[in-house]
Design a protein around this motif. Structure first.
Motif, PDB file in Angstrom:
ATOM      1  N   VAL A  70       1.980  -2.420   6.654  1.00 41.13           N
ATOM      2  CA  VAL A  70       2.127  -2.160   5.160  1.00 41.13           C
ATOM      3  C   VAL A  70       3.673  -2.098   4.451  1.00 41.13           C
ATOM      4  N   ARG A  71       3.727  -2.781   3.492  1.00 43.13           N
ATOM      5  CA  ARG A  71       4.984  -3.178   2.820  1.00 43.13           C
ATOM      6  C   ARG A  71       5.224  -2.412   1.556  1.00 43.13           C
ATOM      7  N   VAL A  72       6.144  -2.108   0.964  1.00 45.26           N
ATOM      8  CA  VAL A  72       6.646  -1.289  -0.287  1.00 45.26           C
ATOM      9  C   VAL A  72       5.968  -0.010  -0.183  1.00 45.26           C
ATOM     10  N   PRO A  73       5.977   0.615   0.936  1.00 41.95           N
ATOM     11  CA  PRO A  73       5.547   1.891   1.178  1.00 41.95           C
ATOM     12  C   PRO A  73       5.993   3.029   0.047  1.00 41.95           C
ATOM     13  N   LEU A  74       7.248   2.846  -0.236  1.00 39.53           N
ATOM     14  CA  LEU A  74       7.881   3.879  -1.401  1.00 39.53           C
ATOM     15  C   LEU A  74       7.887   3.236  -2.450  1.00 39.53           C
ATOM     16  N   ALA A  75       7.142   2.259  -2.845  1.00 40.38           N
ATOM     17  CA  ALA A  75       7.259   1.757  -4.423  1.00 40.38           C
ATOM     18  C   ALA A  75       8.689   1.455  -4.631  1.00 40.38           C
ATOM     19  N   PHE A 104       0.911  -1.028  -0.293  1.00 42.69           N
ATOM     20  CA  PHE A 104      -0.105   0.134  -0.032  1.00 42.69           C
ATOM     21  C   PHE A 104       0.918   1.202  -0.013  1.00 42.69           C
ATOM     22  N   ASN A 105       0.712   2.171  -0.937  1.00 50.39           N
ATOM     23  CA  ASN A 105       1.186   3.500  -0.968  1.00 50.39           C
ATOM     24  C   ASN A 105       0.467   4.319  -1.855  1.00 50.39           C
ATOM     25  N   PRO A 106       0.948   5.554  -2.059  1.00 49.84           N
ATOM     26  CA  PRO A 106       0.031   6.630  -2.860  1.00 49.84           C
ATOM     27  C   PRO A 106      -0.140   5.893  -4.283  1.00 49.84           C
ATOM     28  N   PHE A 107       0.684   4.850  -4.806  1.00 46.50           N
ATOM     29  CA  PHE A 107       0.766   4.307  -6.136  1.00 46.50           C
ATOM     30  C   PHE A 107      -0.191   3.201  -6.003  1.00 46.50           C
ATOM     31  N   ARG A 108      -0.525   2.652  -4.939  1.00 48.32           N
ATOM     32  CA  ARG A 108      -1.551   1.335  -4.762  1.00 48.32           C
ATOM     33  C   ARG A 108      -2.492   1.661  -3.670  1.00 48.32           C
ATOM     34  N   LEU A 109      -3.719   2.121  -4.211  1.00 44.87           N
ATOM     35  CA  LEU A 109      -4.677   2.539  -3.203  1.00 44.87           C
ATOM     36  C   LEU A 109      -5.937   1.404  -2.803  1.00 44.87           C
ATOM     37  N   ALA A 151      11.287 -13.048 -11.671  1.00 46.52           N
ATOM     38  CA  ALA A 151      11.442 -13.906 -10.493  1.00 46.52           C
ATOM     39  C   ALA A 151      10.479 -14.090  -9.369  1.00 46.52           C
ATOM     40  N   PHE A 152       9.749 -12.954  -9.241  1.00 43.25           N
ATOM     41  CA  PHE A 152       8.438 -13.022  -8.343  1.00 43.25           C
ATOM     42  C   PHE A 152       7.271 -11.959  -8.807  1.00 43.25           C
ATOM     43  N   ASP A 153       6.335 -11.841  -8.157  1.00 47.63           N
ATOM     44  CA  ASP A 153       5.072 -11.002  -8.453  1.00 47.63           C
ATOM     45  C   ASP A 153       5.784  -9.765  -8.853  1.00 47.63           C
ATOM     46  N   VAL A 154       5.480  -9.186 -10.012  1.00 45.31           N
ATOM     47  CA  VAL A 154       5.871  -7.846 -10.445  1.00 45.31           C
ATOM     48  C   VAL A 154       5.427  -6.883  -9.547  1.00 45.31           C
ATOM     49  N   GLY A 155       4.421  -6.938  -8.776  1.00 45.78           N
ATOM     50  CA  GLY A 155       3.756  -6.030  -7.970  1.00 45.78           C
ATOM     51  C   GLY A 155       4.878  -5.618  -6.939  1.00 45.78           C
ATOM     52  N   GLU A 156       5.895  -6.517  -6.541  1.00 46.68           N
ATOM     53  CA  GLU A 156       6.816  -6.355  -5.402  1.00 46.68           C
ATOM     54  C   GLU A 156       7.834  -5.206  -5.983  1.00 46.68           C
ATOM     55  N   THR A 157       8.124  -4.966  -7.141  1.00 49.85           N
ATOM     56  CA  THR A 157       8.856  -4.074  -7.626  1.00 49.85           C
ATOM     57  C   THR A 157       8.448  -2.838  -8.091  1.00 49.85           C
ATOM     58  N   PHE A 158       8.737  -1.675  -7.663  1.00 44.45           N
ATOM     59  CA  PHE A 158       7.917  -0.458  -7.861  1.00 44.45           C
ATOM     60  C   PHE A 158       6.430  -0.521  -7.922  1.00 44.45           C
ATOM     61  N   GLY A 167       4.397  -2.461  -9.085  1.00 37.92           N
ATOM     62  CA  GLY A 167       4.005  -3.019 -10.265  1.00 37.92           C
ATOM     63  C   GLY A 167       3.638  -1.699 -11.204  1.00 37.92           C
ATOM     64  N   VAL A 168       4.104  -0.666 -10.804  1.00 38.05           N
ATOM     65  CA  VAL A 168       3.850   0.455 -11.973  1.00 38.05           C
ATOM     66  C   VAL A 168       5.119   0.641 -13.009  1.00 38.05           C
ATOM     67  N   ASP A 169       4.814   1.169 -14.083  1.00 36.87           N
ATOM     68  CA  ASP A 169       5.782   1.383 -15.080  1.00 36.87           C
ATOM     69  C   ASP A 169       6.602   2.555 -14.571  1.00 36.87           C
ATOM     70  N   TYR A 170       7.850   1.997 -14.760  1.00 39.72           N
ATOM     71  CA  TYR A 170       8.943   2.852 -14.097  1.00 39.72           C
ATOM     72  C   TYR A 170       9.030   4.275 -14.647  1.00 39.72           C
ATOM     73  N   GLU A 171       8.780   4.432 -15.863  1.00 33.03           N
ATOM     74  CA  GLU A 171       8.925   5.809 -16.568  1.00 33.03           C
ATOM     75  C   GLU A 171       7.654   6.582 -16.057  1.00 33.03           C
ATOM     76  N   LYS A 172       6.456   5.988 -16.124  1.00 30.32           N
ATOM     77  CA  LYS A 172       5.330   6.701 -15.888  1.00 30.32           C
ATOM     78  C   LYS A 172       5.305   6.859 -14.130  1.00 30.32           C
ATOM     79  N   GLY A 173       6.260   6.114 -13.322  1.00 28.14           N
ATOM     80  CA  GLY A 173       6.280   6.359 -12.081  1.00 28.14           C
ATOM     81  C   GLY A 173       7.185   7.608 -11.732  1.00 28.14           C
TER      82      GLY A 173
END
Length: 328
Positions: free
Chosen positions: A199-204, A175-180, A232-239, A241-247
């Motif tokens: 809450v994990r991955v709070p800073l994307a 959960f973070n501002p990019f995962r509501l 390697a594992f669920d892409v949601g754990e990396t950034f 799951g958002v597109d890096y450039e869009k992020g």
């Protein structure tokens, strides 16, 4: 630092905790001496909750924490670890025999007779609906191997299934501002059931630190390099799951909301802590300065208002809702 009760554990933990994946592996190399300094800085800053897992560096993270706890027996730290990813990810591997083997290993690594909190580590979805799995976890409690158990999930639906379990203590979720999405049903359901939210991955994965650019390079053994496609594992754990450039574009908008006196990362953490239902948030830290800065975010909650909250939701709707919301 403010302390909140972690669900059915009945234990109070700091609203800013410490995630320790990076002390084991997956984020480039962190020397043991630096890892100890991170633990020192976090505890000195009022952090009373460490989150780890048996697969972080094949137990290295647990071992470092265990050695630290032995040197600081009165620190008042609650340690949550995770289990389940030492074998192929099929429901058949989630058995009481394996649970006992995994928790025994974690008990040795952490130097604890009884583990404070053990979480299933993002298991296959059918596991959440398997009575025998939770019967096994109840048995571990009865045996005295663990005090409480929870789950770490990938999706809101998995969280809701787990929350219905009568003895579940906590749910760990991204959960973070990019995962509501967890705001809609997961947090209210957890509150009603008396289940804690970690809450994990709070800073994307660092995007919300505001320190990355299109030219930023990540180490070969950093998941932000090797798992962008989810290989390697669920892409949601990396950034998240958002597109890096869009992020990066979204971070630029987010930074316009950040009030004076807070860093970009602190604003994100403070906003998460301010959400109803959240017990604790577990940002990682690769050095002592990061650990101290993360802990200081707890003091920033009062600097955020409705305009900030509205801005977060606007950014999410504009940049991420369509791609992220239906998936997790």
């Amino acid at each position: 630092m403010e302390q909140r009760v972690l669900g059915r554990t009945g234990r109070k933990v700091s609203v800013i905790g410490l995630g320790t994946w990076q002390l084991g592996a997956g984020w480039g190399d962190v020397e043991r001496e630096d890892a100890v300094k991170v633990l020192d800085a976090a505890a000195e800053s009022g952090v009373t909750f460490f989150d780890t897992a048996d697969v972080y560096g094949d137990g290295r993270s647990e071992q470092i924490i265990g050695e630290w706890l032995a040197d600081h027996p009165d620190a008042g730290i609650t340690v949550a670890t995770k289990m389940g990813r030492r074998l192929p990810q099929v429901p058949e591997n989630y058995t009481l025999a394996n649970f006992r083997e995994w928790t025994d290993r974690s008990r040795r690594n952490l130097g604890k007779d009884t583990l404070d909190l053990v979480q299933l580590h993002c298991p296959p979805t059918p596991v959440y609906s398997t009575d025998e799995v939770f019967d096994g976890l109840d048995q571990l409690v009865e045996d005295g191997a663990i005090r409480n158990y929870g789950v770490s999930v990938e999706t809101a639906e998995e969280a809701l299934t787990a929350i219905a379990r009568p003895n579940l203590a906590s749910v760990q979720i991204i959960f973070n501002p990019f995962r509501l999405k967890p705001l809609e049903e997961v947090f209210p359901a957890a509150q009603e059931a008396g289940v804690g939210i970690i809450v994990r991955v709070p800073l994307a994965s660092g995007l919300l630190s505001g320190k990355f650019s299109r030219s930023t390079q990540f180490a070969e053994n950093d998941h932000r390099n090797y798992n962008r496609d989810g290989s390697a594992f669920d892409v949601g754990e990396t950034f998240s799951g958002v597109d890096y450039e869009k992020g990066l574009d979204a971070v630029a908008e987010f930074q316009k909301l950040v009030p004076e006196g807070l860093t970009t990362a602190q604003a994100a953490l403070a906003w998460i802590v301010s959400q109803s239902g959240v017990t604790t948030v577990i940002p990682g830290a690769r050095n002592a300065d990061q650990a101290r800065a993360n802990a200081a975010a707890a003091q920033g909650v009062g600097k955020l208002g409705s305009e900030f909250d509205d801005g977060v939701r606007r950014i999410y709707d504009e940049f991420f809702r369509e791609a992220v919301h239906p998936r997790w």
